[in-house]
Write a protein that holds these residues in place. Sequence first.
Motif, PDB file in Angstrom:
ATOM      1  N   THR A 169      -4.000   4.883   4.406  1.00 56.27           N
ATOM      2  CA  THR A 169      -2.992   4.067   5.087  1.00 56.27           C
ATOM      3  C   THR A 169      -1.930   4.967   5.711  1.00 56.27           C
ATOM      4  O   THR A 169      -1.526   4.776   6.865  1.00 56.27           O
ATOM      5  CB  THR A 169      -2.353   3.089   4.072  1.00 56.27           C
ATOM      6  OG1 THR A 169      -3.383   2.227   3.589  1.00 56.27           O
ATOM      7  CG2 THR A 169      -1.248   2.277   4.699  1.00 56.27           C
ATOM      8  N   GLY A 226      -7.165   4.196  -3.561  1.00 52.81           N
ATOM      9  CA  GLY A 226      -6.257   3.061  -3.446  1.00 52.81           C
ATOM     10  C   GLY A 226      -4.786   3.417  -3.531  1.00 52.81           C
ATOM     11  O   GLY A 226      -3.932   2.530  -3.543  1.00 52.81           O
ATOM     12  N   ALA A 260       0.829  -1.214   0.000  1.00 50.96           N
ATOM     13  CA  ALA A 260       0.000   0.000   0.000  1.00 50.96           C
ATOM     14  C   ALA A 260       0.861   1.262   0.000  1.00 50.96           C
ATOM     15  O   ALA A 260       0.444   2.308  -0.512  1.00 50.96           O
ATOM     16  CB  ALA A 260      -0.928  -0.007   1.204  1.00 50.96           C
TER      17      ALA A 260
END
Length: 228
Positions: free
Chosen positions: A44, A39, A18
């Motif tokens: 994250t 994405g 990620a």
Amino acid sequence: MDVLTLNGITKYYGRICALNNVSFSVPEGSVFGILGPNGSGKTTMLGIVMDILKASAGTFTFMGQPPTAAMRRRIGTLLETPNFYHYLSAERNLRIAAEIKGKGFEQIDSVLQKVNLYERRASKFSTYSLGMKQRLAIASCLLGDPEVLVFDEPTNGLDPVGIAEIRELIKNLAKEGKTIIMASHMLDEVEKVCTHVAILKFGNLITAGNVDEVLVNEDIVEVGATNM
Ligand code: ATP
């Protein structure tokens, strides 16, 4: 002085990478956009910085120091929509938020004024528009007067009026001297609101720096920031 410095932050979810070796610094007083399509690793990254997720590799510092729980409590975060009580007033909801956060009630009027909800403080939360709800969520972040604010896609799902109000509010908070780190998938939002930007794509840092310098480079916009 840099508020936050990331050094080679990498995050794997199983075999999914990620974030791949991401490094950049957030200067004090900046409105720092983390720009990238869905994405690309924005959430994250904010999760790692706020200790919700653990990095697979890499380190970071706040104000030049290794992060501590006490330091993180001085950062106002809006990573997901907080749970307000629909049948209570905005003011009552903020009092509950203050109690949960261990903050006093003396700032409630001033934070309501800052987010332009003071006149509507007695209205039930259920009567608020989505934009007003988001401004109340930001008011909750402001309790305790944090120097740094971390927002994940703060205008997501709002109508054009709500979007404009939140962007104006972010600019006003920056004028007060707050450092704001915000994820966005909208290039025009970053152009309008941010002073600095880091562009992520598939977990890789494409570039980072001053918005005026980074976003004039059409190649970079092509590579990193179209179709967001
Ligand atoms: P969005 O705007 O859609 O939230 P984002 O830029 O914030 O996107 P992340 O949510 O950080 O990106 O996701 C980065 C990558 O990690 C994506 O490929 C995503 O599918 C994957 N990912 C995120 N969370 C998990 C998880 N809990 N388990 C497995 N993969 C995950």
